[in-house]
Design a protein around this motif. Sequence first.
Motif, PDB file in Angstrom:
ATOM      1  N   HIS A  79       0.847  -1.231  -0.069  1.00 50.62           N
ATOM      2  CA  HIS A  79       0.008  -0.070  -0.348  1.00 50.62           C
ATOM      3  C   HIS A  79       0.982   1.101   0.048  1.00 50.62           C
ATOM      4  N   GLU A  80       0.578   2.082  -0.769  1.00 52.30           N
ATOM      5  CA  GLU A  80       1.508   3.393  -0.995  1.00 52.30           C
ATOM      6  C   GLU A  80       1.764   4.055   0.464  1.00 52.30           C
ATOM      7  N   ASP A  81       0.563   4.316   1.274  1.00 52.59           N
ATOM      8  CA  ASP A  81       1.015   4.711   2.623  1.00 52.59           C
ATOM      9  C   ASP A  81       1.748   3.917   3.434  1.00 52.59           C
ATOM     10  N   LEU A  82       2.126   2.485   3.083  1.00 47.71           N
ATOM     11  CA  LEU A  82       2.817   1.768   3.832  1.00 47.71           C
ATOM     12  C   LEU A  82       4.402   2.372   3.556  1.00 47.71           C
ATOM     13  N   LYS A  83       4.507   2.526   2.251  1.00 48.68           N
ATOM     14  CA  LYS A  83       5.771   2.850   1.942  1.00 48.68           C
ATOM     15  C   LYS A  83       6.203   4.172   2.678  1.00 48.68           C
ATOM     16  N   GLY A  84       5.370   4.930   2.920  1.00 46.59           N
ATOM     17  CA  GLY A  84       5.789   6.156   3.542  1.00 46.59           C
ATOM     18  C   GLY A  84       6.177   5.927   5.161  1.00 46.59           C
TER      19      GLY A  84
END
Length: 390
Positions: A79-84
Amino acid sequence: KTGVVTYDPGFVNTAATKSAITYIDGDAGILRYRGYPIEELAQHSSFLEVSYLLIYGNLPSPSELTAFDEKIRRHTLLHEDLKGFFGGFPRDAHPMPVLSSAVSALSTFYQDSLDPFDKDQVELSTIRLLAKLPVIAAYAHKKSIGQAMLYPDNSMNLVENFLRLCFGLPAEQYELDPVMVKALDLLLILHADHEQNCSTSTVRLVGSSNANMFASISAGVNALFGPLHGGANEAVLNMLRQIQASGEPVEKFVERVKNKEAGIKLMGFGHRVYKNYDPRAKIVKATANEILSRLGGNDELLDIAMKLEETALTDQYFVDRRLYPNVDFYTGVIYKAMGFPEKMFTVLFAMGRLPGWIAQWREMIQDPETKIGRPRQLYTGAQERAYPSR
Ligand code: SDX
């Protein structure tokens, strides 16, 4: 069940649970996954196939393996937010706490697959973890060296993708080295499960409260980090480099271990269960020379390791205590030759152990009889006493 608590100092021989997954005979140095000897799986199988075997109980047909591979490839994206998430850690963060935190955080992103008693959700969590943990591991490495995190490439399988995510750069095509792929695949097979070791027992114990798979596996990652357990592979390399830097003969270091100077141990030696040569260490040692010659690794460290083993195995101190090389003794030299920093060695152990953790968690959830119950104790504290009146 009798309610009588007995304390057995030789606790290593008491069974905490029953399981049908992995068999070890510590005296004979035997290890089998679902009945298949580790030597045969190391020679003929792949990490993906062994993962399937451990989790589902039997070797997959070619079509089952292809479908399994396909499903994993299609779940590698985070998930893109997890990359953050990775931006919040300090640059020099050890990748193991990063891994355990991110794995635990998966339960916040994938709330549609947390029910331990819904078969489809357990299957989805299984595939998500197998696919995403290597990506998280690679991102933890990239974070520690300040490099860009690539997106997974689904034209590659799990091991190939992991190597590309660890060593690939956005500016150029990553060339897979078949020797590296084969060597890592073998090492992951050798780490895939190991009965009720510290981290697997942790996964079972946390899971026995019906905690979801992500939370249970995250706890296992933390248990593995300990230097007496999975952290030993990093400690072995530090030990070998210390000996190399000291210039002292190996025999001198062994004497210091025997004198228990500052509590030093011969890291990578000894085992709670194997009182014989760890069959995995035998396989790693046999291939180490070949892999290093192909990868151009630091074979001086390998020479020191082999000299250490030769010295210890002929020394009564180690013979009396039945101390032999375990799986961690030689692996670090190979990981280093592959280009991994020492801090990543235990992360590689976690990647290998993941299918075993998942298989053991699923077994425990499906068969409450295999739950590690609430451990009891023998109370040795103060007897009842009254609070002093003042
Ligand atoms: C893993 O359980 C698993 O399956 C784990 C694992 C897996 O796949 O999950 O196989 C992976 O964790 C392998 C182990 C990696 N750890 C290390 O290499 C760290 C170094 N080894 C030790 O700390 C130790 O050997 C243990 C913890 C692994 C096992 O300990 P034991 O067998 O219970 O032995 P012990 O601690 O009770 O010690 C018995 C004697 C003691 O000496 P005395 O007090 O009798 O004089 O042996 C000595 C210990 O001091 N001893 C060592 C030693 N290990 C034990 N002395 C020097 N070097 C060592 N490595």
